[in-house]
Every structure is written in C-alpha cells, then in structure tokens.
Write a protein that holds these residues in place. Sequence first.
Motif, PDB file in Angstrom:
ATOM      1  N   PHE A   1      16.807  22.336 -28.842  1.00  0.00           N
ATOM      2  CA  PHE A   1      15.678  22.982 -28.173  1.00  0.00           C
ATOM      3  C   PHE A   1      15.443  24.423 -28.594  1.00  0.00           C
ATOM      4  N   GLY A   2      16.305  24.990 -29.409  1.00  0.00           N
ATOM      5  CA  GLY A   2      16.106  26.348 -29.884  1.00  0.00           C
ATOM      6  C   GLY A   2      16.967  27.362 -29.151  1.00  0.00           C
ATOM      7  N   TRP A   3      17.060  28.529 -29.771  1.00  0.00           N
ATOM      8  CA  TRP A   3      17.952  29.549 -29.219  1.00  0.00           C
ATOM      9  C   TRP A   3      17.430  30.148 -27.920  1.00  0.00           C
ATOM     10  N   LYS A   4      16.115  30.146 -27.725  1.00  0.00           N
ATOM     11  CA  LYS A   4      15.572  30.733 -26.504  1.00  0.00           C
ATOM     12  C   LYS A   4      15.942  29.907 -25.276  1.00  0.00           C
TER      13      LYS A   4
ATOM     14  N   MET B   1      19.618  30.434 -24.560  1.00  0.00           N
ATOM     15  CA  MET B   1      19.921  31.723 -23.940  1.00  0.00           C
ATOM     16  C   MET B   1      19.482  31.754 -22.472  1.00  0.00           C
ATOM     17  N   VAL B   2      18.311  31.215 -22.187  1.00  0.00           N
ATOM     18  CA  VAL B   2      17.845  31.157 -20.795  1.00  0.00           C
ATOM     19  C   VAL B   2      18.792  30.291 -19.974  1.00  0.00           C
ATOM     20  N   THR B   3      19.234  29.182 -20.536  1.00  0.00           N
ATOM     21  CA  THR B   3      20.185  28.302 -19.840  1.00  0.00           C
ATOM     22  C   THR B   3      21.498  29.014 -19.579  1.00  0.00           C
ATOM     23  N   PHE B   4      21.965  29.769 -20.563  1.00  0.00           N
ATOM     24  CA  PHE B   4      23.223  30.497 -20.427  1.00  0.00           C
ATOM     25  C   PHE B   4      23.186  31.476 -19.253  1.00  0.00           C
ATOM     26  N   PHE B   5      22.062  32.169 -19.091  1.00  0.00           N
ATOM     27  CA  PHE B   5      21.965  33.157 -18.022  1.00  0.00           C
ATOM     28  C   PHE B   5      21.493  32.567 -16.698  1.00  0.00           C
ATOM     29  N   LEU B   6      20.892  31.395 -16.706  1.00  0.00           N
ATOM     30  CA  LEU B   6      20.393  30.776 -15.481  1.00  0.00           C
ATOM     31  C   LEU B   6      21.437  29.883 -14.802  1.00  0.00           C
ATOM     32  N   SER B   7      22.320  29.284 -15.580  1.00  0.00           N
ATOM     33  CA  SER B   7      23.271  28.327 -15.021  1.00  0.00           C
ATOM     34  C   SER B   7      24.261  28.925 -14.003  1.00  0.00           C
ATOM     35  N   PRO B   8      24.731  30.166 -14.132  1.00  0.00           N
ATOM     36  CA  PRO B   8      25.601  30.686 -13.070  1.00  0.00           C
ATOM     37  C   PRO B   8      24.893  30.803 -11.722  1.00  0.00           C
ATOM     38  N   PHE B   9      23.597  31.120 -11.742  1.00  0.00           N
ATOM     39  CA  PHE B   9      22.874  31.236 -10.483  1.00  0.00           C
ATOM     40  C   PHE B   9      22.641  29.869  -9.845  1.00  0.00           C
ATOM     41  N   VAL B  10      22.420  28.861 -10.681  1.00  0.00           N
ATOM     42  CA  VAL B  10      22.303  27.496 -10.159  1.00  0.00           C
ATOM     43  C   VAL B  10      23.641  27.059  -9.565  1.00  0.00           C
ATOM     44  N   GLY B  11      24.734  27.410 -10.239  1.00  0.00           N
ATOM     45  CA  GLY B  11      26.064  27.093  -9.725  1.00  0.00           C
ATOM     46  C   GLY B  11      26.390  27.827  -8.440  1.00  0.00           C
ATOM     47  N   LEU B  12      25.904  29.050  -8.303  1.00  0.00           N
ATOM     48  CA  LEU B  12      26.135  29.803  -7.070  1.00  0.00           C
ATOM     49  C   LEU B  12      25.461  29.157  -5.863  1.00  0.00           C
ATOM     50  N   ALA B  13      24.294  28.584  -6.086  1.00  0.00           N
ATOM     51  CA  ALA B  13      23.583  27.935  -4.986  1.00  0.00           C
ATOM     52  C   ALA B  13      24.387  26.768  -4.415  1.00  0.00           C
ATOM     53  N   TYR B  14      25.193  26.150  -5.245  1.00  0.00           N
ATOM     54  CA  TYR B  14      26.048  25.054  -4.777  1.00  0.00           C
ATOM     55  C   TYR B  14      27.452  25.546  -4.429  1.00  0.00           C
ATOM     56  N   GLY B  15      27.956  26.506  -5.168  1.00  0.00           N
ATOM     57  CA  GLY B  15      29.341  26.929  -5.019  1.00  0.00           C
ATOM     58  C   GLY B  15      29.639  27.739  -3.780  1.00  0.00           C
ATOM     59  N   ILE B  16      28.719  28.577  -3.356  1.00  0.00           N
ATOM     60  CA  ILE B  16      28.980  29.399  -2.164  1.00  0.00           C
ATOM     61  C   ILE B  16      29.103  28.548  -0.903  1.00  0.00           C
ATOM     62  N   PRO B  17      28.171  27.619  -0.637  1.00  0.00           N
ATOM     63  CA  PRO B  17      28.392  26.749   0.532  1.00  0.00           C
ATOM     64  C   PRO B  17      29.645  25.887   0.401  1.00  0.00           C
TER      65      PRO B  17
ATOM     66  N   MET C   1      13.609  24.054 -19.730  1.00  0.00           N
ATOM     67  CA  MET C   1      12.655  23.270 -20.516  1.00  0.00           C
ATOM     68  C   MET C   1      11.338  23.073 -19.782  1.00  0.00           C
ATOM     69  N   VAL C   2      11.395  22.906 -18.470  1.00  0.00           N
ATOM     70  CA  VAL C   2      10.164  22.715 -17.698  1.00  0.00           C
ATOM     71  C   VAL C   2       9.343  24.009 -17.680  1.00  0.00           C
ATOM     72  N   PHE C   3      10.003  25.132 -17.455  1.00  0.00           N
ATOM     73  CA  PHE C   3       9.323  26.425 -17.383  1.00  0.00           C
ATOM     74  C   PHE C   3       9.540  27.223 -18.671  1.00  0.00           C
ATOM     75  N   ARG C   4       9.548  26.549 -19.793  1.00  0.00           N
ATOM     76  CA  ARG C   4       9.891  27.141 -21.080  1.00  0.00           C
ATOM     77  C   ARG C   4       8.989  28.310 -21.463  1.00  0.00           C
ATOM     78  N   SER C   5       7.703  28.135 -21.345  1.00  0.00           N
ATOM     79  CA  SER C   5       6.795  29.186 -21.822  1.00  0.00           C
ATOM     80  C   SER C   5       6.914  30.457 -20.990  1.00  0.00           C
ATOM     81  N   SER C   6       7.035  30.327 -19.680  1.00  0.00           N
ATOM     82  CA  SER C   6       7.114  31.528 -18.849  1.00  0.00           C
ATOM     83  C   SER C   6       8.486  32.191 -18.925  1.00  0.00           C
ATOM     84  N   LEU C   7       9.558  31.404 -19.017  1.00  0.00           N
ATOM     85  CA  LEU C   7      10.893  31.993 -19.086  1.00  0.00           C
ATOM     86  C   LEU C   7      11.189  32.582 -20.463  1.00  0.00           C
ATOM     87  N   CYS C   8      10.761  31.904 -21.508  1.00  0.00           N
ATOM     88  CA  CYS C   8      11.036  32.384 -22.866  1.00  0.00           C
ATOM     89  C   CYS C   8      10.153  33.557 -23.257  1.00  0.00           C
TER      90      CYS C   8
END
Length: 82
Positions: A14-17, A20-36, A60-67
Amino acid sequence: FGDVKVMAMLGAFFGWKVAMVTFFLSPFVGLAYGIPLLVIWDEHVMPYIPFMGIAALLAMVFRSSLCAYLEPLEYLVRQVVF
C-alpha cells in the motif's frame, strides 16, 4: 518480530504513507482496548497485530485525508535527496 513483517507487507502493498500512518495510529487504537482491559480485568498482556490491522484498515479507508499530512515530509525528503 511479526509486527515488523506486517509493517513491511503494508509498506510493500500500500505504500510508505499508509505504513507510516498505520505505525502512528495503531498505538491509539490499542489504547482504546487496552485501558479498559487493564482497569476492569487487570490484564497486562495483549496482542498488537489486531490493532495494527484495524489501524491499517482505517488508514486505507481515510487514505487521502490522513496521507495529506505527509505531503510536506515527502516534499522535504525529495528536496534533500534529489
């Protein structure tokens, strides 16, 4: 070591963009599940790959706005390298 392989696969397909967005977004997604999980069940261990998958799907869904936030970085790299 599986996390590295998944990020390499995302970058290759899917490309480097998106990677990179996945790399920085995945900890926040994990926090939404991990804290509870930590507060309610006192569980300290959870897998990370599912959250990378959810973050990749969101990227991938919000690719244009996030990238779009990475355009200045791409411009800077192109000026320095080329």
